[in-house]
Design an enzyme around this catalytic site. Structure first.
Site, PDB file in Angstrom:
ATOM      1  N   ASP A   1      -3.553   5.685  -7.826  1.00 34.85           N
ATOM      2  CA  ASP A   1      -4.965   5.349  -7.665  1.00 34.85           C
ATOM      3  C   ASP A   1      -5.612   5.304  -9.049  1.00 34.85           C
ATOM      4  OD1 ASP A   1      -7.587   5.072  -6.890  1.00 34.85           O
ATOM      5  OD2 ASP A   1      -7.642   6.770  -5.545  1.00 34.85           O
TER       6      ASP A   1
ATOM      7  N   VAL B   1      -6.605   4.954   2.297  1.00 31.59           N
ATOM      8  CA  VAL B   1      -5.606   4.747   3.349  1.00 31.59           C
ATOM      9  C   VAL B   1      -5.004   6.081   3.795  1.00 31.59           C
ATOM     10  CG1 VAL B   1      -5.014   2.405   2.634  1.00 31.59           C
ATOM     11  CG2 VAL B   1      -3.799   4.333   1.605  1.00 31.59           C
TER      12      VAL B   1
HETATM   13  P1  XMP Z   1      -4.611   9.379  -8.762  1.00 28.90           P
HETATM   14  O1  XMP Z   1      -6.076   9.030  -8.709  1.00 28.90           O
HETATM   15  O2  XMP Z   1      -4.345  10.616  -9.538  1.00 28.90           O
HETATM   16  O3  XMP Z   1      -4.343   9.654  -7.239  1.00 28.90           O
HETATM   17  O4  XMP Z   1      -3.746   8.190  -9.150  1.00 28.90           O
HETATM   18  C1  XMP Z   1      -3.172  10.051  -6.759  1.00 28.90           C
HETATM   19  C2  XMP Z   1      -3.401  11.028  -5.646  1.00 28.90           C
HETATM   20  O5  XMP Z   1      -4.662  10.864  -5.010  1.00 28.90           O
HETATM   21  C3  XMP Z   1      -4.535  10.856  -3.617  1.00 28.90           C
HETATM   22  N1  XMP Z   1      -5.005   9.555  -3.112  1.00 28.90           N
HETATM   23  C4  XMP Z   1      -5.104   9.222  -1.824  1.00 28.90           C
HETATM   24  N2  XMP Z   1      -4.793   9.911  -0.718  1.00 28.90           N
HETATM   25  N3  XMP Z   1      -5.448   8.059   0.602  1.00 28.90           N
HETATM   26  C5  XMP Z   1      -4.966   9.319   0.491  1.00 28.90           C
HETATM   27  O6  XMP Z   1      -4.668   9.918   1.524  1.00 28.90           O
HETATM   28  C6  XMP Z   1      -5.786   7.304  -0.464  1.00 28.90           C
HETATM   29  O7  XMP Z   1      -6.211   6.154  -0.309  1.00 28.90           O
HETATM   30  C7  XMP Z   1      -5.613   7.934  -1.748  1.00 28.90           C
HETATM   31  N4  XMP Z   1      -5.825   7.494  -3.007  1.00 28.90           N
HETATM   32  C8  XMP Z   1      -5.443   8.530  -3.808  1.00 28.90           C
HETATM   33  C9  XMP Z   1      -3.087  11.084  -3.345  1.00 28.90           C
HETATM   34  O8  XMP Z   1      -2.908  12.452  -3.077  1.00 28.90           O
HETATM   35  C10 XMP Z   1      -2.380  10.731  -4.605  1.00 28.90           C
HETATM   36  O9  XMP Z   1      -1.232  11.517  -4.814  1.00 28.90           O
END
Ligand code: XMP
Length: 180
Positions: free
Chosen positions: A108, A158
């Site tokens: 993300d 998601v």
């Molecule tokens: P980053 O922002 O560090 O995010 O790249 C990675 C972690 O954030 C959580 N994440 C999500 N979890 N739906 C989720 O259930 C999403 O759309 C989402 N986007 C980020 C996830 O724990 C991931 O490891």
């Protein structure tokens, strides 16, 4: 029946269904096996989100493989990134000189992969190869890419296939979007 599938009725739309995920994991596993340096792979799985993805992917890789899990927290139960990555384990796996396959559920902001990959390199690992089931198509806070990406998705929250909202929906067999 819908309850047994993890609150299917809360899902607005299925983004990636089970069969499509399975097919993609077949090719990802082939790519990893082909491209990874010879020798046993040390897979490091980020909990909790990546456990379903990792279980299905790693069982498709036909070579000696060690599996370690790391507890990190970046989201704290909501749908917005907290901006900080916390290591929750007291002891981290010994990665000295190893080629690590670092697996997360979703890329993300990039903060999680960057923080963990940096830490593993500090701990003396030979190289970190990263794999994610999903990568959000967006400008990331950290300049980081994954070496292996299952699917590119839009910038929306998601759930399913390991991903949760407030601890729920990890057991959905597909990736989907919740109702508002
Ligand atoms: P980053 O922002 O560090 O995010 O790249 C990675 C972690 O954030 C959580 N994440 C999500 N979890 N739906 C989720 O259930 C999403 O759309 C989402 N986007 C980020 C996830 O724990 C991931 O490891």
């Amino acid at each position: 029946m819908s309850d047994m599938l993890g609150h299917r009725e809360d899902v607005d739309r299925v983004l990636i269904d089970e069969k499509v995920i399975e097919k993609r994991l077949d090719t990802m596993a082939e790519e990893i096996d082909r491209e990874f340096p010879a020798g046993p792979i040390l897979a490091i799985v980020l909990l909790k989100g990546a456990f379903v993805f990792a279980a299905d992917l790693l069982r498709r890789i036909p070579r000696p493989l060690e599996i370690e899990c790391l507890n990190v927290a970046s989201y704290h139960g909501g749908t917005e990134s907290s901006g900080s990555v916390k290591f929750l384990d007291h002891v981290l796996p010994d990665v000295k000189g190893r080629h690590v396959l670092l697996l997360d559920d979703i890329l993300d902001t990039g903060r999680t992969l960057k923080a963990v990959a940096d830490r593993l390199m500090l701990d003396g690992c030979a190289a970190v190869h990263t794999g994610v089931l999903l990568a959000k198509d967006k400008v990331r806070a950290e300049d980081v890419q994954a070496d292996y990406v299952g699917f590119e998705i839009g910038d929306e929250f998601v759930v399913g296939y390991g991903l949760d909202y407030q601890g729920l929906y990890r057991n959905l067999p597909f990736v989907g979007v919740l109702k508002p």
